[in-house]
Design a protein around this motif. Sequence first.
Motif, PDB file in Angstrom:
ATOM      1  N   TYR A  24       0.834  -1.199   0.000  1.00  0.00           N
ATOM      2  CA  TYR A  24       0.000   0.000   0.000  1.00  0.00           C
ATOM      3  C   TYR A  24       0.876   1.259   0.000  1.00  0.00           C
ATOM      4  CZ  TYR A  24      -4.035   2.929   1.169  1.00  0.00           C
ATOM      5  OH  TYR A  24      -5.028   3.877   1.148  1.00  0.00           O
ATOM      6  N   ARG A  27       2.675   2.033  -3.272  1.00  0.00           N
ATOM      7  CA  ARG A  27       1.788   2.743  -4.202  1.00  0.00           C
ATOM      8  C   ARG A  27       1.632   4.207  -3.786  1.00  0.00           C
ATOM      9  NH1 ARG A  27      -0.617   3.621  -9.188  1.00  0.00           N
ATOM     10  NH2 ARG A  27      -2.563   4.730  -8.799  1.00  0.00           N
ATOM     11  N   LEU A  28       1.448   4.437  -2.484  1.00  0.00           N
ATOM     12  CA  LEU A  28       1.284   5.790  -1.957  1.00  0.00           C
ATOM     13  C   LEU A  28       2.475   6.662  -2.354  1.00  0.00           C
ATOM     14  CD1 LEU A  28       0.028   6.772   1.545  1.00  0.00           C
ATOM     15  CD2 LEU A  28       2.262   7.578   0.828  1.00  0.00           C
ATOM     16  N   GLY A  80      -2.187  -3.031  -4.880  1.00  0.00           N
ATOM     17  CA  GLY A  80      -2.067  -1.635  -4.454  1.00  0.00           C
ATOM     18  C   GLY A  80      -2.368  -0.725  -5.620  1.00  0.00           C
ATOM     19  N   GLN A  82      -4.557   2.343  -5.149  1.00  0.00           N
ATOM     20  CA  GLN A  82      -5.278   3.532  -4.711  1.00  0.00           C
ATOM     21  C   GLN A  82      -4.725   4.780  -5.394  1.00  0.00           C
ATOM     22  OE1 GLN A  82      -2.994   1.939  -2.849  1.00  0.00           O
ATOM     23  NE2 GLN A  82      -1.816   3.398  -1.652  1.00  0.00           N
ATOM     24  N   ASP A  83      -5.579   5.810  -5.485  1.00  0.00           N
ATOM     25  CA  ASP A  83      -5.176   7.077  -6.082  1.00  0.00           C
ATOM     26  C   ASP A  83      -5.553   8.202  -5.129  1.00  0.00           C
ATOM     27  OD1 ASP A  83      -4.032   8.769  -7.925  1.00  0.00           O
ATOM     28  OD2 ASP A  83      -5.704   8.711  -9.336  1.00  0.00           O
ATOM     29  N   TYR A  84      -4.965   9.347  -5.337  1.00  0.00           N
ATOM     30  CA  TYR A  84      -5.178  10.488  -4.451  1.00  0.00           C
ATOM     31  C   TYR A  84      -5.388  11.749  -5.276  1.00  0.00           C
ATOM     32  CZ  TYR A  84      -3.155   7.289  -1.039  1.00  0.00           C
ATOM     33  OH  TYR A  84      -2.899   6.199  -0.233  1.00  0.00           O
ATOM     34  N   GLU A  89      -4.253  14.668   1.188  1.00  0.00           N
ATOM     35  CA  GLU A  89      -4.975  13.401   1.280  1.00  0.00           C
ATOM     36  C   GLU A  89      -4.004  12.232   1.508  1.00  0.00           C
ATOM     37  OE1 GLU A  89      -8.172  10.737  -1.307  1.00  0.00           O
ATOM     38  OE2 GLU A  89      -7.098  12.368  -2.311  1.00  0.00           O
ATOM     39  N   ASP A  93      -3.873   9.971   4.893  1.00  0.00           N
ATOM     40  CA  ASP A  93      -4.039   8.532   4.742  1.00  0.00           C
ATOM     41  C   ASP A  93      -2.886   7.794   5.436  1.00  0.00           C
ATOM     42  OD1 ASP A  93      -5.278   6.146   3.788  1.00  0.00           O
ATOM     43  OD2 ASP A  93      -3.963   6.137   2.039  1.00  0.00           O
ATOM     44  N   ARG A  97      -3.387   5.179   8.540  1.00  0.00           N
ATOM     45  CA  ARG A  97      -2.953   3.780   8.407  1.00  0.00           C
ATOM     46  C   ARG A  97      -1.923   3.419   9.465  1.00  0.00           C
ATOM     47  NH1 ARG A  97      -4.952   1.002   3.944  1.00  0.00           N
ATOM     48  NH2 ARG A  97      -3.416  -0.644   4.320  1.00  0.00           N
TER      49      ARG A  97
END
Length: 170
Positions: A24, A27-28, A80, A82-84, A89, A93, A97
């Motif tokens: 995760y 990806r972030l 993984g 996810q987008d922002y 944000e 996040d 987490r």
Amino acid sequence: MIVSQATIEAVTELIGKCFEENRYLDRLVSVLGVKFAYNNTADLIHHHIAHYFPNLADWLGEKCLERYNIPVYYPATPAGGQDYTSVTEIIKDLEERMIDFQMSFMGVCKVAFDNNDIHVYTDLLDLLEDFNEIVEQAILLSDKIDIYGDNESYDAHIRNSFWILDNNED
């Protein structure tokens, strides 16, 4: 058995969460660096937080299971993707987490304690103490993003002004 089944299952679940967090967070930081060009922030989070999780999984396995002749099971991790929409944000996040993971970690400690696996409990506490520094860093990053907003100066100042984790890897 030297470690209760409940503790084995709780530690195994936490090991799985470590790899889930690593994926995760990879990806972030990819979104943070590529989409928003916050390269300093992405690099620091990647090397000092995302990379911490597979190491933590290894330490959990070695200290809490393998030393008692219990092999480690590694659960699958979700994709993984996810987008922002903003750096704020992303940082919020991250903070959420890390606090959620800390709560899960404390839950595993409680399971070990409640099942009289005090030998495992003491090792878990040592590892939790180290992880608490990551939570402290995530909270500080969140506090600073509240001040900076999505201003690029956040990325320019992070390394020397409000990064508190060990910088020896850089």
